[in-house]
Write a protein that holds these residues in place. Structure first.
Motif, PDB file in Angstrom:
ATOM      1  N   HIS A  22      22.102  24.691 -35.025  1.00 53.20           N
ATOM      2  CA  HIS A  22      23.450  24.492 -34.602  1.00 53.20           C
ATOM      3  C   HIS A  22      24.417  24.229 -35.736  1.00 53.20           C
ATOM      4  CE1 HIS A  22      22.435  20.555 -33.606  1.00 53.20           C
ATOM      5  NE2 HIS A  22      23.351  19.959 -33.937  1.00 53.20           N
ATOM      6  N   VAL A  23      25.697  24.602 -35.812  1.00 52.57           N
ATOM      7  CA  VAL A  23      26.586  24.122 -36.907  1.00 52.57           C
ATOM      8  C   VAL A  23      27.856  23.483 -36.131  1.00 52.57           C
ATOM      9  CG1 VAL A  23      28.187  25.367 -38.340  1.00 52.57           C
ATOM     10  CG2 VAL A  23      26.217  26.221 -37.954  1.00 52.57           C
ATOM     11  N   THR A  24      28.099  22.502 -37.161  1.00 49.40           N
ATOM     12  CA  THR A  24      29.531  21.649 -36.678  1.00 49.40           C
ATOM     13  C   THR A  24      30.552  21.685 -38.145  1.00 49.40           C
ATOM     14  OG1 THR A  24      28.003  19.647 -37.727  1.00 49.40           O
ATOM     15  CG2 THR A  24      28.139  19.894 -35.188  1.00 49.40           C
ATOM     16  N   TYR A  25      31.521  21.261 -37.998  1.00 46.98           N
ATOM     17  CA  TYR A  25      32.498  21.244 -38.902  1.00 46.98           C
ATOM     18  C   TYR A  25      33.022  19.797 -39.500  1.00 46.98           C
ATOM     19  CZ  TYR A  25      32.281  26.115 -37.589  1.00 46.98           C
ATOM     20  OH  TYR A  25      32.040  27.601 -37.322  1.00 46.98           O
ATOM     21  N   ASN A  26      33.022  19.361 -40.631  1.00 46.74           N
ATOM     22  CA  ASN A  26      33.729  18.034 -40.800  1.00 46.74           C
ATOM     23  C   ASN A  26      32.922  17.047 -39.968  1.00 46.74           C
ATOM     24  OD1 ASN A  26      35.683  18.929 -42.629  1.00 46.74           O
ATOM     25  ND2 ASN A  26      37.117  19.443 -40.908  1.00 46.74           N
ATOM     26  N   HIS A  27      32.088  17.030 -39.662  1.00 48.68           N
ATOM     27  CA  HIS A  27      31.156  15.888 -38.965  1.00 48.68           C
ATOM     28  C   HIS A  27      30.457  15.035 -39.808  1.00 48.68           C
ATOM     29  CE1 HIS A  27      28.660  14.253 -35.541  1.00 48.68           C
ATOM     30  NE2 HIS A  27      27.858  14.346 -36.417  1.00 48.68           N
ATOM     31  N   ASN A  28      30.073  15.278 -40.979  1.00 49.39           N
ATOM     32  CA  ASN A  28      29.385  14.362 -42.046  1.00 49.39           C
ATOM     33  C   ASN A  28      29.829  14.901 -43.590  1.00 49.39           C
ATOM     34  OD1 ASN A  28      27.951  12.397 -43.478  1.00 49.39           O
ATOM     35  ND2 ASN A  28      26.615  12.256 -42.005  1.00 49.39           N
ATOM     36  N   PHE A  29      30.879  14.611 -43.907  1.00 50.34           N
ATOM     37  CA  PHE A  29      31.426  15.632 -45.076  1.00 50.34           C
ATOM     38  C   PHE A  29      30.651  14.433 -46.167  1.00 50.34           C
ATOM     39  CE2 PHE A  29      33.764  15.537 -48.965  1.00 50.34           C
ATOM     40  CZ  PHE A  29      34.269  16.833 -49.031  1.00 50.34           C
ATOM     41  N   ASP A  30      30.567  13.593 -46.099  1.00 48.33           N
ATOM     42  CA  ASP A  30      29.808  12.608 -47.198  1.00 48.33           C
ATOM     43  C   ASP A  30      28.495  12.832 -47.555  1.00 48.33           C
ATOM     44  OD1 ASP A  30      30.044  10.193 -48.975  1.00 48.33           O
ATOM     45  OD2 ASP A  30      28.364   9.595 -47.722  1.00 48.33           O
TER      46      ASP A  30
ATOM     47  N   LYS B  14      39.690  13.066 -46.681  1.00 51.66           N
ATOM     48  CA  LYS B  14      40.155  12.071 -45.593  1.00 51.66           C
ATOM     49  C   LYS B  14      41.785  12.418 -45.661  1.00 51.66           C
ATOM     50  CE  LYS B  14      37.259   8.203 -46.988  1.00 51.66           C
ATOM     51  NZ  LYS B  14      37.370   6.783 -47.864  1.00 51.66           N
ATOM     52  N   MET B  15      42.239  13.203 -46.409  1.00 52.32           N
ATOM     53  CA  MET B  15      43.529  13.634 -46.596  1.00 52.32           C
ATOM     54  C   MET B  15      43.863  14.901 -45.874  1.00 52.32           C
ATOM     55  SD  MET B  15      44.585  12.577 -50.455  1.00 52.32           S
ATOM     56  CE  MET B  15      46.367  13.510 -50.404  1.00 52.32           C
ATOM     57  N   GLY B  16      42.641  15.704 -45.345  1.00 56.26           N
ATOM     58  CA  GLY B  16      42.701  16.681 -44.768  1.00 56.26           C
ATOM     59  C   GLY B  16      42.592  18.209 -45.408  1.00 56.26           C
ATOM     60  N   TYR B  17      42.411  17.845 -46.873  1.00 52.80           N
ATOM     61  CA  TYR B  17      42.102  19.306 -47.562  1.00 52.80           C
ATOM     62  C   TYR B  17      40.743  19.675 -47.888  1.00 52.80           C
ATOM     63  CZ  TYR B  17      47.273  18.589 -49.011  1.00 52.80           C
ATOM     64  OH  TYR B  17      48.267  18.522 -49.187  1.00 52.80           O
ATOM     65  N   ALA B  18      39.825  18.718 -47.744  1.00 52.32           N
ATOM     66  CA  ALA B  18      38.435  19.205 -47.993  1.00 52.32           C
ATOM     67  C   ALA B  18      37.625  19.181 -46.898  1.00 52.32           C
ATOM     68  CB  ALA B  18      38.011  18.247 -48.962  1.00 52.32           C
ATOM     69  N   HIS B  19      36.934  20.192 -46.563  1.00 51.09           N
ATOM     70  CA  HIS B  19      36.068  20.307 -45.339  1.00 51.09           C
ATOM     71  C   HIS B  19      34.781  20.623 -45.442  1.00 51.09           C
ATOM     72  CE1 HIS B  19      39.969  20.655 -43.500  1.00 51.09           C
ATOM     73  NE2 HIS B  19      40.419  21.631 -44.451  1.00 51.09           N
ATOM     74  N   SER B  20      33.916  20.460 -44.721  1.00 51.63           N
ATOM     75  CA  SER B  20      32.376  20.743 -44.562  1.00 51.63           C
ATOM     76  C   SER B  20      31.853  21.477 -43.199  1.00 51.63           C
ATOM     77  CB  SER B  20      31.587  19.332 -44.689  1.00 51.63           C
ATOM     78  OG  SER B  20      31.765  18.430 -43.569  1.00 51.63           O
ATOM     79  N   VAL B  21      31.011  22.225 -43.946  1.00 57.73           N
ATOM     80  CA  VAL B  21      30.120  22.971 -42.590  1.00 57.73           C
ATOM     81  C   VAL B  21      28.596  22.079 -42.696  1.00 57.73           C
ATOM     82  CG1 VAL B  21      29.487  25.052 -41.822  1.00 57.73           C
ATOM     83  CG2 VAL B  21      31.692  24.843 -42.798  1.00 57.73           C
ATOM     84  N   GLU B  22      28.306  21.825 -41.559  1.00 56.18           N
ATOM     85  CA  GLU B  22      26.933  21.203 -41.310  1.00 56.18           C
ATOM     86  C   GLU B  22      26.031  22.254 -40.526  1.00 56.18           C
ATOM     87  OE1 GLU B  22      30.224  18.302 -41.754  1.00 56.18           O
ATOM     88  OE2 GLU B  22      29.670  19.364 -39.912  1.00 56.18           O
TER      89      GLU B  22
ATOM     90  N   SER C 141      44.726  26.732 -40.223  1.00 55.74           N
ATOM     91  CA  SER C 141      44.366  25.493 -40.158  1.00 55.74           C
ATOM     92  C   SER C 141      42.784  25.456 -39.981  1.00 55.74           C
ATOM     93  CB  SER C 141      44.931  24.965 -38.952  1.00 55.74           C
ATOM     94  OG  SER C 141      44.686  25.656 -37.832  1.00 55.74           O
ATOM     95  N   PHE C 142      42.301  24.582 -40.558  1.00 53.94           N
ATOM     96  CA  PHE C 142      40.649  24.547 -40.335  1.00 53.94           C
ATOM     97  C   PHE C 142      40.505  23.001 -39.513  1.00 53.94           C
ATOM     98  CE2 PHE C 142      36.272  23.282 -41.159  1.00 53.94           C
ATOM     99  CZ  PHE C 142      35.955  24.396 -42.239  1.00 53.94           C
ATOM    100  N   CYS C 143      40.092  23.515 -38.131  1.00 55.19           N
ATOM    101  CA  CYS C 143      40.090  22.526 -37.166  1.00 55.19           C
ATOM    102  C   CYS C 143      38.736  21.700 -37.110  1.00 55.19           C
ATOM    103  CB  CYS C 143      39.945  23.254 -35.690  1.00 55.19           C
ATOM    104  SG  CYS C 143      41.651  23.982 -35.484  1.00 55.19           S
TER     105      CYS C 143
END
Length: 222
Positions: free
Chosen positions: A71-79, A110-118, A205-207
């Motif tokens: 399963h896939v999430t977004y911006n759940h754990n960018f670090d 943190k500023m909303g520009y960088a995103h992750s897919v997990e 927008s990347f929600c």
């Protein structure tokens, strides 16, 4: 990469402001290796992009996606994602992601520009990717996989989200055999800059909390 024609300048530090400015004019930062504290700016003569309507999903990957083992999430754990992309392994002896890049892109997240897919298998992240969004453009930075197909699954879900949210450009920076099999093509610097300027005029927008299951199902039927 032909560094004599692609590398345009050196800089010892990064800030969110100069990174965003750089992406808006078609350049991006890299380090020579993970321990190098310096970065340089790249403007490739040949640029990799994945036309969103041209994603190729193999029959075997379609089966994997439908089995729902992942399963896939977004911006759940960018670090976690950016550090895994930077981690050396038996299949990755070196990386262009240094500590300065990790810190700068974490600030951009943190500023909303960088995103992750997990990509998860049960309760463990086994793959993923991260990138930057500006206007209708998404700039893919790096991906990793600790399970077979995990990075591919992340990319398929990313494309489904981008199509649904109004993005028009997916920049992969360079091409690889792995990416070309999924539809990535190489275009000239001039053509890329034209596509970039068009994309920056778009609103997308990347929600963070988002379900693209309907788009994923539509994509798999194409």
């Amino acid at each position: 990469m032909n560094q004599s024609s692609d590398k345009i300048s050196n800089q010892s530090s990064l800030t969110p402001a100069n990174i965003i400015k750089a992406y808006s004019i078609g350049i991006f930062p890299m380090a020579d290796n993970h321990s190098d504290k310096n970065v340089f700016w790249i403007d490739p003569e040949k640029r990799g992009i994945l036309p969103l309507e041209c994603l190729h999903v193999s029959k075997s990957l379609r089966k994997t996606l439908r089995r729902e083992h992942f399963h896939v999430t977004y911006n759940h754990n960018f670090d976690h994602i950016i550090k895994e992309c930077a981690r050396l392994s038996s299949t990755r002896s070196e990386t262009w992601i240094n500590q300065e890049i990790i810190e700068a892109y974490t600030d951009l997240h943190k500023m909303g520009y960088a995103h992750s897919v997990e990509c998860w298998k049960k309760d463990k992240i086994v793959g993923g990717l991260y990138g930057i969004s500006l206007g209708g453009a998404f700039f893919g930075e790096s991906m990793f996989s600790r399970e077979s197909n995990a990075s591919k699954i992340s990319l398929v879900h990313l494309v489904a989200l981008l199509k649904d949210r109004g993005f028009v450009l997916l920049d992969t920076q360079f091409t690889t055999d792995h990416l070309e099999k999924m539809g990535v093509i190489e275009i000239s610097r001039k053509t890329y800059h034209k596509k970039l300027q068009y994309a920056l005029l778009k609103s997308a927008s990347f929600c963070q909390k988002y379900s693209n299951q309907h788009m994923l199902e539509a994509l798999l039927k194409e």
